[in-house]
Design a protein around this motif. Structure first.
Motif, PDB file in Angstrom:
ATOM      1  N   VAL A 294       0.834  -1.205   0.000  1.00 39.92           N
ATOM      2  CA  VAL A 294       0.000   0.000   0.000  1.00 39.92           C
ATOM      3  C   VAL A 294       0.864   1.250   0.000  1.00 39.92           C
ATOM      4  CG1 VAL A 294      -1.767   1.279   1.270  1.00 39.92           C
ATOM      5  CG2 VAL A 294      -1.845  -1.234   1.191  1.00 39.92           C
ATOM      6  N   HIS A 295       0.553   2.160  -0.906  1.00 34.46           N
ATOM      7  CA  HIS A 295       1.173   3.486  -0.935  1.00 34.46           C
ATOM      8  C   HIS A 295       0.027   4.507  -0.864  1.00 34.46           C
ATOM      9  CE1 HIS A 295       5.156   1.917  -2.219  1.00 34.46           C
ATOM     10  NE2 HIS A 295       4.431   1.015  -2.865  1.00 34.46           N
ATOM     11  N   GLY A 296      -0.281   4.957   0.325  1.00 35.60           N
ATOM     12  CA  GLY A 296      -1.406   5.873   0.469  1.00 35.60           C
ATOM     13  C   GLY A 296      -2.258   5.497   1.668  1.00 35.60           C
ATOM     14  N   ASP A 297      -3.423   6.147   1.753  1.00 32.66           N
ATOM     15  CA  ASP A 297      -4.267   6.003   2.935  1.00 32.66           C
ATOM     16  C   ASP A 297      -5.388   4.987   2.784  1.00 32.66           C
ATOM     17  OD1 ASP A 297      -2.787   8.038   4.182  1.00 32.66           O
ATOM     18  OD2 ASP A 297      -4.050   9.599   3.267  1.00 32.66           O
ATOM     19  N   ASP A 298      -5.610   4.453   1.598  1.00 32.16           N
ATOM     20  CA  ASP A 298      -6.759   3.570   1.370  1.00 32.16           C
ATOM     21  C   ASP A 298      -6.288   2.185   0.924  1.00 32.16           C
ATOM     22  OD1 ASP A 298      -9.156   2.385   0.897  1.00 32.16           O
ATOM     23  OD2 ASP A 298      -9.820   3.781  -0.675  1.00 32.16           O
ATOM     24  N   PRO A 299      -6.156   1.243   1.840  1.00 28.76           N
ATOM     25  CA  PRO A 299      -5.708  -0.106   1.467  1.00 28.76           C
ATOM     26  C   PRO A 299      -6.652  -0.811   0.505  1.00 28.76           C
ATOM     27  CG  PRO A 299      -5.585   0.224   3.848  1.00 28.76           C
ATOM     28  CD  PRO A 299      -6.358   1.381   3.293  1.00 28.76           C
ATOM     29  N   ALA A 300      -7.923  -0.451   0.501  1.00 32.19           N
ATOM     30  CA  ALA A 300      -8.917  -1.166  -0.308  1.00 32.19           C
ATOM     31  C   ALA A 300      -8.592  -1.125  -1.798  1.00 32.19           C
ATOM     32  CB  ALA A 300     -10.309  -0.588  -0.063  1.00 32.19           C
ATOM     33  N   VAL A 301      -7.937  -0.034  -2.252  1.00 33.54           N
ATOM     34  CA  VAL A 301      -7.678   0.104  -3.690  1.00 33.54           C
ATOM     35  C   VAL A 301      -6.326  -0.485  -4.090  1.00 33.54           C
ATOM     36  CG1 VAL A 301      -9.206   2.086  -3.994  1.00 33.54           C
ATOM     37  CG2 VAL A 301      -6.810   2.460  -3.343  1.00 33.54           C
ATOM     38  N   TRP A 302      -5.742  -1.291  -3.200  1.00 32.31           N
ATOM     39  CA  TRP A 302      -4.496  -1.988  -3.544  1.00 32.31           C
ATOM     40  C   TRP A 302      -4.688  -3.496  -3.588  1.00 32.31           C
ATOM     41  CZ3 TRP A 302      -0.034   0.420  -5.085  1.00 32.31           C
ATOM     42  CH2 TRP A 302      -0.044   1.808  -4.972  1.00 32.31           C
ATOM     43  N   HIS A 303      -5.931  -3.941  -3.579  1.00 35.01           N
ATOM     44  CA  HIS A 303      -6.215  -5.369  -3.709  1.00 35.01           C
ATOM     45  C   HIS A 303      -6.062  -5.809  -5.167  1.00 35.01           C
ATOM     46  CE1 HIS A 303      -7.585  -6.454   0.330  1.00 35.01           C
ATOM     47  NE2 HIS A 303      -8.089  -5.229   0.413  1.00 35.01           N
ATOM     48  N   LYS A 304      -5.850  -7.090  -5.343  1.00 35.74           N
ATOM     49  CA  LYS A 304      -5.722  -7.665  -6.678  1.00 35.74           C
ATOM     50  C   LYS A 304      -5.996  -9.156  -6.601  1.00 35.74           C
ATOM     51  CE  LYS A 304      -0.756  -8.853  -6.550  1.00 35.74           C
ATOM     52  NZ  LYS A 304       0.538  -8.702  -7.238  1.00 35.74           N
ATOM     53  N   ARG A 305      -5.945  -9.817  -7.739  1.00 35.61           N
ATOM     54  CA  ARG A 305      -5.910 -11.273  -7.813  1.00 35.61           C
ATOM     55  C   ARG A 305      -4.639 -11.652  -8.553  1.00 35.61           C
ATOM     56  NH1 ARG A 305      -8.991 -10.211  -4.520  1.00 35.61           N
ATOM     57  NH2 ARG A 305     -11.204 -10.772  -4.384  1.00 35.61           N
ATOM     58  N   PHE A 306      -4.090 -12.812  -8.196  1.00 38.22           N
ATOM     59  CA  PHE A 306      -2.794 -13.197  -8.752  1.00 38.22           C
ATOM     60  C   PHE A 306      -2.836 -14.643  -9.228  1.00 38.22           C
ATOM     61  CE2 PHE A 306       1.570 -14.901  -8.119  1.00 38.22           C
ATOM     62  CZ  PHE A 306       2.259 -14.053  -8.972  1.00 38.22           C
TER      63      PHE A 306
END
Length: 387
Positions: A294-306
């Motif tokens: 995470v780079h920033g204040d909102d962890p939700a927008v750093w999710h992904k699938r791999f």
């Protein structure tokens, strides 16, 4: 089930490889055999060929006279297209029937002479091309199959070029030597790559490979394009875009011999819907990885699938990220930033070499990204870069 596309120009030796795979346990779906089957006397295929090319393509007993058909159909491009338009759909339907009848654990070897010409390569997790020099193929066709030289050259000229075949080949089997040498190459390929690939797919796990930084490989870009074509076929309209990312996307940049691909999706729900299609294409999901740093204040927008490749011969990481989220944008920005800044490339390469000595390579690189994430963002703002 692992599906392999096997092809090669006429006279290249594809049948030898097909027979070897069959002896080793592969279920061979032979395009040549099916092509003969769908134009046997009494079939719709033969009736349509007679309608298109006349009774002169028949033997006295009503069976297809293949040399006569070849002489007519390969005389010009329009007639060849007509022939393909009749036979290819019938062959495809019969092929589907045979595959559906195979077990889910099977290794299906689809022996398709015109795989390249019919643009079918992206349908397969692995494409094997058997090759021999055209002059050697002409010689073989004359000596072993009774072709005239003119007919042999015409058939070769009507098929895909070497360049076109190389563009789709995950495996290139050279058959300039003896049949025995080709058999040994095929057996090695089966045991060292195909069977492990099939095992990994069945288990739903990626191939394991220790990271190491290697010299830049000019073939990375072409390999990535093959993977992107395969993923485009698997994802269809559900992918917003698919890009080659990471170090291997930067010309001249040394890196791990792992192709990184980003699939941009409208939402993580779509990423989850794609899991089965990606597995069938050779890329099982790795559930342990669901988030980028995470780079920033909102962890939700750093999710992904791999997902990652089950093929031990072509390590590949597939990241599914949401369109417009900062991790999706940064993956594209990072490649552009590295391409434009040689000094940053050198700095990043040093960080990667240092990370190799750490217990966790990815974690060891994070301090470098923490320091440089903002630098990349400032470069984007200063240059007006957009994905």
């Amino acid at each position: 089930m692992l599906r392999i596309g096997l092809t090669g120009g006429i006279g290249a030796g594809k049948s030898t490889v097909s027979s070897t795979f069959s002896e080793l346990g592969g279920i061979v779906v032979d395009g040549d055999v099916i092509s003969r089957e769908v134009v046997e006397p009494g079939t719709e295929g033969l009736a349509r060929l007679v309608e298109a090319f006349g009774d002169g393509i028949l033997q006295p007993d009503g069976a297809l006279n293949r040399p006569a058909l070849a002489a007519v159909a390969f005389s010009d491009e329009e007639k060849r297209q007509t022939l393909n338009g009749i036979v290819h759909p019938l062959v495809a339907h019969r092929r589907s029937e045979l595959i559906e009848a195979a077990g889910t654990d099977a290794v299906i070897v689809e022996d398709i002479p015109l795989l390249v010409e019919s643009h079918m390569a992206p349908m397969f997790p692995l494409v094997v091309v058997v090759h021999a020099d055209p002059e050697l193929r002409v010689k073989r066709l004359i000596e072993y199959r009774g072709f005239t030289e003119a007919d042999a050259r015409a058939r070769i000229a009507a098929q895909a070029t070497e360049e076109q075949r190389r563009a789709v080949a995950d495996v290139w089997l050279d058959n300039s030597g003896s049949p025995g040498e080709l058999v040994e190459k095929a057996r090695w390929l089966w045991h060292e790559r195909i069977l492990p690939f099939a095992h990994n797919l069945k288990a739903g796990v990626p191939a394991r490979r220790e990271p190491s930084v290697v010299t830049y490989d000019p073939d990375w870009a072409e390999q990535a394009q093959r993977i992107i074509a395969r993923l485009n076929t698997a994802c269809g309209h559900r992918a917003v875009r698919i890009d080659h990312i990471g170090s291997t996307a930067v010309p001249g940049m040394d890196g791990k011999d792992v192709i990184d691909i980003q699939i941009t999706v409208p939402g993580l729900d779509v990423a989850d819907e794609l899991a089965d299609a990606l597995l069938a294409a050779g890329y099982p999901r790795v559930p342990a990885f669901t988030m980028d740093s995470v780079h920033g204040d909102d962890p939700a927008v750093w999710h992904k699938r791999f997902h990652a490749s089950a093929d031990p011969g072509r390590p590949t990481n597939v990241h599914l990220r949401v369109d417009g989220w900062p991790n999706q944008r940064f993956a594209l920005l990072f490649v552009a930033w590295l391409r434009a800044n040689p000094g940053v490339r050198a700095d990043y390469l040093a960080a990667k070499h240092a990370a190799l000595a750490a217990p966790d390579y990815a974690v060891a690189k994070e301090p470098w990204f923490l320091d440089n994430y903002r630098r990349a963002q400032l470069w984007a703002e200063g240059t007006g870069w957009q994905p």
